[in-house]
Design an enzyme around this catalytic site. Structure first.
Site, PDB file in Angstrom:
ATOM      1  N   ASP A 164       0.863  -1.035   0.006  1.00 28.78           N
ATOM      2  CA  ASP A 164      -0.025  -0.002   0.123  1.00 28.78           C
ATOM      3  C   ASP A 164       0.949   1.201  -0.021  1.00 28.78           C
ATOM      4  O   ASP A 164       1.760   1.302   0.872  1.00 28.78           O
ATOM      5  CB  ASP A 164      -0.913  -0.044   1.211  1.00 28.78           C
ATOM      6  CG  ASP A 164      -1.996   0.978   1.028  1.00 28.78           C
ATOM      7  OD1 ASP A 164      -1.776   2.013   0.386  1.00 28.78           O
ATOM      8  OD2 ASP A 164      -3.138   0.869   1.740  1.00 28.78           O
ATOM      9  N   HIS A 215      -6.656  10.727   5.515  1.00 28.30           N
ATOM     10  CA  HIS A 215      -8.075  10.056   6.046  1.00 28.30           C
ATOM     11  C   HIS A 215      -9.153  11.305   6.207  1.00 28.30           C
ATOM     12  O   HIS A 215      -8.951  11.612   7.498  1.00 28.30           O
ATOM     13  CB  HIS A 215      -7.966   8.991   7.079  1.00 28.30           C
ATOM     14  CG  HIS A 215      -7.280   7.789   6.748  1.00 28.30           C
ATOM     15  ND1 HIS A 215      -6.290   7.412   7.162  1.00 28.30           N
ATOM     16  CD2 HIS A 215      -7.843   6.886   5.759  1.00 28.30           C
ATOM     17  CE1 HIS A 215      -5.882   6.293   6.519  1.00 28.30           C
ATOM     18  NE2 HIS A 215      -6.863   5.717   5.642  1.00 28.30           N
ATOM     19  N   GLU A 250      -6.630  -1.144  -4.030  1.00 30.37           N
ATOM     20  CA  GLU A 250      -7.142   0.209  -3.821  1.00 30.37           C
ATOM     21  C   GLU A 250      -6.778   1.238  -4.845  1.00 30.37           C
ATOM     22  O   GLU A 250      -5.762   1.100  -5.721  1.00 30.37           O
ATOM     23  CB  GLU A 250      -6.454   0.971  -2.522  1.00 30.37           C
ATOM     24  CG  GLU A 250      -6.704   2.349  -2.387  1.00 30.37           C
ATOM     25  CD  GLU A 250      -6.100   2.679  -0.834  1.00 30.37           C
ATOM     26  OE1 GLU A 250      -5.038   2.204  -0.378  1.00 30.37           O
ATOM     27  OE2 GLU A 250      -6.535   3.684  -0.269  1.00 30.37           O
ATOM     28  N   HIS A 265     -11.848   6.358   2.037  1.00 26.82           N
ATOM     29  CA  HIS A 265     -11.833   7.541   2.702  1.00 26.82           C
ATOM     30  C   HIS A 265     -11.492   8.865   1.690  1.00 26.82           C
ATOM     31  O   HIS A 265     -10.988   8.556   0.538  1.00 26.82           O
ATOM     32  CB  HIS A 265     -10.644   7.608   3.758  1.00 26.82           C
ATOM     33  CG  HIS A 265      -9.597   7.080   3.100  1.00 26.82           C
ATOM     34  ND1 HIS A 265      -8.597   7.868   2.440  1.00 26.82           N
ATOM     35  CD2 HIS A 265      -8.789   5.921   3.032  1.00 26.82           C
ATOM     36  CE1 HIS A 265      -7.353   7.183   2.104  1.00 26.82           C
ATOM     37  NE2 HIS A 265      -7.817   5.783   2.276  1.00 26.82           N
ATOM     38  N   ASP A 313      -3.331   7.482  -3.190  1.00 25.78           N
ATOM     39  CA  ASP A 313      -3.527   6.311  -2.420  1.00 25.78           C
ATOM     40  C   ASP A 313      -3.594   5.020  -3.223  1.00 25.78           C
ATOM     41  O   ASP A 313      -4.727   5.247  -3.741  1.00 25.78           O
ATOM     42  CB  ASP A 313      -4.151   6.549  -1.321  1.00 25.78           C
ATOM     43  CG  ASP A 313      -4.068   5.592   0.007  1.00 25.78           C
ATOM     44  OD1 ASP A 313      -3.469   4.644  -0.302  1.00 25.78           O
ATOM     45  OD2 ASP A 313      -4.977   5.644   0.606  1.00 25.78           O
ATOM     46  N   GLU A 369     -11.092   1.028  -1.255  1.00 28.05           N
ATOM     47  CA  GLU A 369     -10.010  -0.055  -0.887  1.00 28.05           C
ATOM     48  C   GLU A 369     -10.735  -1.207  -0.098  1.00 28.05           C
ATOM     49  O   GLU A 369     -10.800  -1.491   0.928  1.00 28.05           O
ATOM     50  CB  GLU A 369      -9.050   0.480   0.089  1.00 28.05           C
ATOM     51  CG  GLU A 369      -9.208   1.259   1.159  1.00 28.05           C
ATOM     52  CD  GLU A 369      -7.995   1.678   1.933  1.00 28.05           C
ATOM     53  OE1 GLU A 369      -7.037   0.855   2.301  1.00 28.05           O
ATOM     54  OE2 GLU A 369      -8.069   2.769   2.297  1.00 28.05           O
TER      55      GLU A 369
END
Ligand code: MN
Ligand code: MN
Length: 301
Positions: free
Chosen positions: A94, A172, A286, A164, A105, A197
């Site tokens: 990640d 976040h 994600e 998020h 992200d 994700e």
């Protein structure tokens, strides 16, 4: 926000996403049985800066590379001098990139356990979620698409981990994107930047905190007496601001002690490893998206 600043913001989100997509794919290719946690993490973090240099943009890791294996879902990370290597495990990478605080992200699963359908469940769930995204969609509908896809494979979504929103210097932010159908939630609007994700598992579908903790973030600045702790705090405020950082990124000697003091004072908080029960496996996928008039733009494709 003026149109010019707005355009700059989205341009930085897009560039961060393009750099990140390349780094994620290259990092996944370099991940093999025997690869070091530290080796792959430092390689990816340096590659982000290198690809930023190539474009003339100040791209930086938005958080430490997460290397979480098997029943670990998130927040596994290399320690200073970490000598652990990847085994015949299910590896989640990640990774995040930011440019002037604007983030991307993404995560991918590299499997050495021979459990391809679990990885596929997470990937298909993300595809199903992305198909739902458009202005006005309720986040619960996105969660429902994730849940039913993973159910279809006979696995469970991890329900206490969510996607998020991504704010400036804020990894976040609202809204949460649940990994199951819920009534509570909110509607997405044009221009929202969110990370989606899904996590799929052969376990019960809830993670708990483990013992390992290598990732931290600033909670609230305060005056600190201890010299090492003060040095660490100066670097955190200057370099990482409110984004997560790794213990191994701190220049101060005795970083562990410094962080313990900062944590005790409530100045920083740690992110312990989040894990399913022993003996289970977790897969994750994600992407970051920008909501558009007729759907969404995936910045990390
Ligand atoms: Mn992530
Ligand atoms: Mn995320």
């Amino acid at each position: 926000m003026s149109d010019k600043l707005d355009a700059e913001k989205y341009e930085k989100h897009r560039q961060a996403g393009e750099i990140l997509a390349q780094v994620r794919d290259e990092a996944a290719e370099r991940t093999e049985v025997g690869t070091g946690y530290l080796e792959i993490s430092e390689w990816a973090e340096e590659r982000i800066r290198e690809l930023g240099d190539d474009r003339g943009v100040p791209a930086e890791p938005a958080f430490p590379v997460n290397v979480s294996v098997d029943n670990e879902a998130a927040h596994g990370a290399a320690a200073p001098g970490d000598d652990r290597t990847i085994g015949e495990e299910m590896v989640k990478l990640d990774i995040g990139v930011h440019i002037d605080g604007w983030l991307a992200d993404t995560a991918v699963t590299v499997d050495f356990t021979g459990t391809a359908d679990l990885v596929e469940a997470a990937e298909e769930a993300l595809d199903a979620a992305l198909e739902q995204v458009e202005p006005g969609v309720h986040t619960g509908e996105i969660g429902a698409a994730i849940e039913s896809t993973i159910d279809g494979y006979g696995y469970n979504p991890v329900v206490n981990l969510t996607g998020h929103g991504l704010g400036r210097w804020d990894q976040h932010t609202a809204p949460n994107i649940p990994n199951r159908g819920v009534d509570s939630g909110t509607e997405l609007a044009v221009g929202d930047v969110v990370a989606i994700e899904p996590f799929a598992t052969d376990g019960g579908g809830k993670v708990t905190e483990g013992a390992q903790e290598e990732i931290y973030a600033l909670e609230e600045e305060a005056s600190v007496r201890n010299r090492q702790a003060r040095q660490a705090l100066e670097q955190i405020v200057e370099e990482f601001k409110t984004l997560p950082f790794a213990r191994r990124w701190l220049d101060t000697r005795r970083a562990k002690m410094a962080l313990r003091r900062l944590e005790q004072q409530g100045v920083v908080h740690g992110y312990p490893v989040l894990q399913e029960s022993e003996g289970t496996l977790v897969a994750q996928r994600e992407h970051t998206v920008i909501v558009t008039e007729d759907g969404c733009e995936v910045t990390t494709r």
